[in-house]
Design a protein around this motif. Structure first.
Motif, mmCIF file in Angstrom:
data_model
loop_
_atom_site.group_PDB
_atom_site.id
_atom_site.type_symbol
_atom_site.label_atom_id
_atom_site.label_comp_id
_atom_site.label_asym_id
_atom_site.label_seq_id
_atom_site.Cartn_x
_atom_site.Cartn_y
_atom_site.Cartn_z
ATOM 1 N N ASP A 52 7.704 -28.721 12.279
ATOM 2 C CA ASP A 52 8.663 -27.710 12.713
ATOM 3 C C ASP A 52 8.539 -26.502 11.783
ATOM 4 O O ASP A 52 7.825 -26.532 10.789
ATOM 5 N N GLY A 53 9.250 -25.423 12.142
ATOM 6 C CA GLY A 53 9.253 -24.236 11.289
ATOM 7 C C GLY A 53 8.169 -23.236 11.606
ATOM 8 O O GLY A 53 7.943 -22.294 10.842
ATOM 9 N N THR A 54 7.504 -23.376 12.754
ATOM 10 C CA THR A 54 6.394 -22.471 13.092
ATOM 11 C C THR A 54 6.884 -21.048 13.335
ATOM 12 O O THR A 54 6.254 -20.084 12.899
ATOM 13 N N THR A 55 8.005 -20.916 14.033
ATOM 14 C CA THR A 55 8.542 -19.576 14.293
ATOM 15 C C THR A 55 8.946 -18.907 12.982
ATOM 16 O O THR A 55 8.661 -17.722 12.761
ATOM 17 N N SER A 56 9.598 -19.656 12.098
ATOM 18 C CA SER A 56 10.031 -19.099 10.809
ATOM 19 C C SER A 56 8.841 -18.586 10.004
ATOM 20 O O SER A 56 8.920 -17.527 9.367
ATOM 21 N N VAL A 57 7.724 -19.317 10.016
ATOM 22 C CA VAL A 57 6.534 -18.904 9.270
ATOM 23 C C VAL A 57 6.073 -17.525 9.725
ATOM 24 O O VAL A 57 5.831 -16.619 8.913
ATOM 25 N N VAL A 58 5.947 -17.343 11.031
ATOM 26 C CA VAL A 58 5.430 -16.077 11.565
ATOM 27 C C VAL A 58 6.424 -14.942 11.333
ATOM 28 O O VAL A 58 6.040 -13.825 10.973
ATOM 29 N N VAL A 59 7.718 -15.227 11.529
ATOM 30 C CA VAL A 59 8.745 -14.192 11.340
ATOM 31 C C VAL A 59 8.791 -13.747 9.876
ATOM 32 O O VAL A 59 8.837 -12.543 9.579
ATOM 33 N N ILE A 60 8.775 -14.705 8.945
ATOM 34 C CA ILE A 60 8.816 -14.347 7.523
ATOM 35 C C ILE A 60 7.547 -13.600 7.115
ATOM 36 O O ILE A 60 7.610 -12.590 6.398
ATOM 37 N N ALA A 61 6.384 -14.066 7.578
ATOM 38 C CA ALA A 61 5.125 -13.390 7.246
ATOM 39 C C ALA A 61 5.123 -11.962 7.782
ATOM 40 O O ALA A 61 4.702 -11.027 7.083
ATOM 41 N N GLY A 62 5.588 -11.774 9.003
ATOM 42 C CA GLY A 62 5.659 -10.431 9.570
ATOM 43 C C GLY A 62 6.565 -9.514 8.766
ATOM 44 O O GLY A 62 6.249 -8.332 8.533
ATOM 45 N N GLU A 63 7.708 -10.045 8.312
ATOM 46 C CA GLU A 63 8.643 -9.241 7.526
ATOM 47 C C GLU A 63 8.080 -8.946 6.135
ATOM 48 O O GLU A 63 8.262 -7.830 5.609
ATOM 49 N N LEU A 64 7.409 -9.913 5.522
ATOM 50 C CA LEU A 64 6.781 -9.678 4.218
ATOM 51 C C LEU A 64 5.750 -8.552 4.306
ATOM 52 O O LEU A 64 5.679 -7.675 3.433
ATOM 53 N N LEU A 65 4.960 -8.577 5.368
ATOM 54 C CA LEU A 65 3.937 -7.534 5.537
ATOM 55 C C LEU A 65 4.580 -6.176 5.798
ATOM 56 O O LEU A 65 4.076 -5.136 5.359
ATOM 57 N N SER A 66 5.691 -6.176 6.511
ATOM 58 C CA SER A 66 6.409 -4.925 6.762
ATOM 59 C C SER A 66 6.934 -4.335 5.445
ATOM 60 O O SER A 66 6.828 -3.123 5.203
ATOM 61 N N LYS A 67 7.486 -5.189 4.583
ATOM 62 C CA LYS A 67 7.978 -4.720 3.285
ATOM 63 C C LYS A 67 6.818 -4.296 2.388
ATOM 64 O O LYS A 67 6.930 -3.336 1.614
ATOM 65 N N ALA A 68 5.702 -5.008 2.487
ATOM 66 C CA ALA A 68 4.524 -4.641 1.697
ATOM 67 C C ALA A 68 4.026 -3.256 2.102
ATOM 68 O O ALA A 68 3.601 -2.460 1.247
ATOM 69 N N GLU A 69 4.103 -2.975 3.392
ATOM 70 C CA GLU A 69 3.665 -1.661 3.872
ATOM 71 C C GLU A 69 4.517 -0.549 3.258
ATOM 72 O O GLU A 69 3.999 0.516 2.895
ATOM 73 N N GLU A 70 5.805 -0.785 3.123
ATOM 74 C CA GLU A 70 6.683 0.200 2.483
ATOM 75 C C GLU A 70 6.268 0.432 1.029
ATOM 76 O O GLU A 70 6.245 1.571 0.555
ATOM 77 N N LEU A 71 5.945 -0.648 0.331
ATOM 78 C CA LEU A 71 5.515 -0.517 -1.061
ATOM 79 C C LEU A 71 4.198 0.246 -1.169
ATOM 80 O O LEU A 71 4.019 1.098 -2.047
ATOM 81 N N LEU A 72 3.267 -0.051 -0.265
ATOM 82 C CA LEU A 72 1.972 0.629 -0.289
ATOM 83 C C LEU A 72 2.134 2.118 -0.008
ATOM 84 O O LEU A 72 1.443 2.960 -0.600
ATOM 85 N N ASP A 73 3.054 2.436 0.900
ATOM 86 C CA ASP A 73 3.316 3.851 1.202
ATOM 87 C C ASP A 73 3.919 4.578 0.001
ATOM 88 O O ASP A 73 3.780 5.804 -0.130
ATOM 89 N N ASP A 74 4.586 3.828 -0.870
ATOM 90 C CA ASP A 74 5.169 4.421 -2.084
ATOM 91 C C ASP A 74 4.166 4.498 -3.229
ATOM 92 O O ASP A 74 4.535 4.869 -4.350
ATOM 93 N N GLY A 75 2.928 4.081 -2.955
ATOM 94 C CA GLY A 75 1.881 4.202 -3.961
ATOM 95 C C GLY A 75 1.691 2.994 -4.847
ATOM 96 O O GLY A 75 0.969 3.054 -5.846
ATOM 97 N N ILE A 76 2.332 1.862 -4.497
ATOM 98 C CA ILE A 76 2.143 0.632 -5.278
ATOM 99 C C ILE A 76 0.795 0.011 -4.896
ATOM 100 O O ILE A 76 0.459 -0.096 -3.710
#
Length: 547
Positions: free
Chosen positions: A92-116
């Motif tokens: 179980d937990g397949t949906t949670s894996v994809v949702v969390i991974a998608g959100e992590l990548l979205s937050k990472a994109e914000e950091l990359l845009d800030d020059g991190i």
């Protein structure tokens, strides 16, 4: 020649470099997360999937949705594989894996845009994942009773089409898992689900032993045997094919008759070995000749052929029979035993029941439902419930659900992030922020006020880490009292898998692929290619000139 460009890739190769490749992969991951996100939680919606043959699947099970979708984009496919591995490991937990991974990548994109730098983001996410796992283990509670296992099963099945019968189904799941427990582990491969359309879900039951979807070879064979002695074989009771190069010279009718008698005698010898062993029930994984069927019928042996390998393994587990690969090895000590083997008909479905086994380590759930679609959907819910119950039996630890453990993680990870120096702190804080996606999605899918409920939940966690969201009433309540409980192993595996998947995607700074791999059918009406991404200008085949 000095200014002549050098091409090292074949014509037609697609190349996306650095930020272009990263944005493409992050966008694909976010799109996939958006597809499955609406299915999360007890109020999640269903997806209707129609394959190329027109077969319809209606489900909100993340693993099923992603396995049925024909996903072309490579990064999205990597996420799908991560989700499948989650299903294989903990069920179980397949949906949670994809949702969390998608959100992590979205937050990472914000950091990359800030020059991190990407390496800083990856390191911060990795440290945050390790800390989150450590924190989860610290807030986990013991699960050492049957009632807790039932609550785990009910939580896993909530919102998956079985709500009106989840209490009854949870009882079946827990009983089945405990029945096959060995050395603190429950191998759910030893539990099979037989789907039978007709009647209601409440008529589902746990068989006393094993149920197989097979009827005896002949209607004239016994259909009800008490004190069964069971043989299971992976050996055909039929004549072997003559080699194509072989040649048989028959010059008279007597020789032909003798040849047929020899064949018949060979078959009789094989059947006699079964009879001499004392078996009165035979399950054969291979074929059985018509003549052998005749002699087995005369001997009063209840016989089945072409039995699935998985069924053979469960029969062995339930009855103690040993699989025989050579009929010469068949003897009384290889036989299993069962108090009762009989054929029964449920609606138009013929099933064979193997019951009254001594200490069986395999079992069957007979699942009823009004239609095939109902039984398929509830079967997937039961699969998830079996997975989480087995994980709980083995781990012995559970977490409070309803978004409670995620909000607690957010709070503690933020405190941890404040102790970390440098830009890595920003990545850890974004990781903590990303975990809010689970409670936020639960609220959104229930159609409730996201902003106020999340704020109430955070405020309540200042007093107790057991408070979560009751999506049915729209209130924050004690989830332990409400019985909303999740296995520790599922949550840990989900965080580790999501963290690993996001790290893998973030580390990709170049995509090089043959045109057929990403653009096999050319752009669609919207201008996007087969990968779902718009064509990137200036990224045609070939490398830039090497100066």
């Amino acid at each position: 020649m000095a200014n002549q460009p050098i091409f090292i890739l074949p014509e037609g190769t697609e190349r996306y470099s650095k930020r272009d490749a990263l944005r493409m992969n992050i966008t694909a991951a976010k799109v996939l997360a958006g597809i499955v996100r609406t299915t999360l939680g007890p109020k999640g919606m269903d997806k209707m999937l129609v394959n190329s043959l027109g077969d319809v699947t209606v489900t909100n099970d993340g693993a099923t949705i992603m396995s049925e979708m024909d996903i072309a984009q490579p990064a999205a496919r990597m996420l799908v594989e991560t989700a499948k591995k989650q299903e294989e490991i903990v069920g179980d937990g397949t949906t949670s894996v994809v949702v969390i991974a998608g959100e992590l990548l979205s937050k990472a994109e914000e950091l990359l845009d800030d020059g991190i730098a990407t390496s800083v983001v990856v390191k911060g996410f990795r440290n945050a994942t390790e800390k989150a796992v450590e924190l989860l283990q610290g807030i986990a509670i013991d699960a050492d009773d049957k009632e807790t296992l039932k609550k785990v099963a009910v939580t896993a099945m909530s919102g998956k089409g079985s709500d009106y019968a989840k209490e009854h189904l949870a009882d079946l799941v827990v009983e089945a898992a405990l029945r096959i427990e060995e050395d603190g582990k429950s191998d759910i491969e030893n539990i099979n689900i037989q789907r039978v359309s007709g009647d209601s879900v409440e008529d589902s039951f746990l068989a006393e032993g094993i149920v197989i979807d097979k009827a005896p070879l002949s209607k004239a064979m016994p259909k009800d045997i008490k004190n069964a002695k069971i043989a299971i074989m992976k050996y055909p009771i039929e004549l072997k094919d003559i080699n194509t190069d072989a040649k048989i010279d028959i010059t008279s009718p007597d020789q032909f008759e003798m040849f047929l008698k020899n064949e018949e005698q060979m078959i009789r010898d094989l059947v006699d070995k079964v009879v001499d062993s004392g078996a009165n029930v035979l399950f054969c994984q291979k074929g059985i000749d018509d003549m052998a069927e005749h002699y087995l019928k005369k001997a009063g042996i209840m016989t089945f052929k072409r039995v699935k390998k998985s069924d053979m393994e469960r029969i062995a587990k339930a009855t103690g029979a040993k699989l025989v690969t050579d009929i010469e090895d068949l003897s009384e000590d290889k036989l299993g035993s069962a108090g009762h083997v009989y054929l029964d008909k449920l609606f138009d479905h013929e099933l064979t029941f193997i019951e009254e086994c001594e200490n069986p380590k395999a079992s069957s759930i007979v699942l009823r439902g009004s239609t095939r679609y109902v039984t398929e959907q509830i079967s997937r819910a039961i699969d998830d419930a079996l997975g989480v119950v087995a994980a709980t039996i083995e781990e012995g630890k559970v977490l409070i659900g309803g978004g409670a453990c995620e909000i607690d993680l957010v709070k503690q990870l933020r405190d941890y992030g404040e102790t970390v120096n440098g830009r890595e702190q920003l990545a850890i804080l974004k990781y903590a922020e990303a975990l809010e996606v689970i409670p936020r999605t639960l609220v959104e899918n229930a159609g409730l006020d996201t902003i106020n409920l999340i704020a109430d939940l955070k405020a309540a966690h200042e007093e107790s880490n057991l408070i979560g969201i009751n999506v049915f009433t729209g209130e924050v309540v004690d989830m332990k009292e409400a019985g909303v409980i999740e296995p520790l192993r599922v949550k840990i595996q989900a965080l580790q898998s999501a963290g690993a998947a996001s790290e893998m995607i973030l580390r990709i700074d170049d995509m090089i692929a043959a045109r057929n791999a990403l653009n096999s059918t050319g752009p669609d009406e919207s201008g996007n290619d087969a990968s779902g991404m718009p064509p990137m200008p200036g990224m045609g085949g070939g490398m830039p000139p090497m100066m």
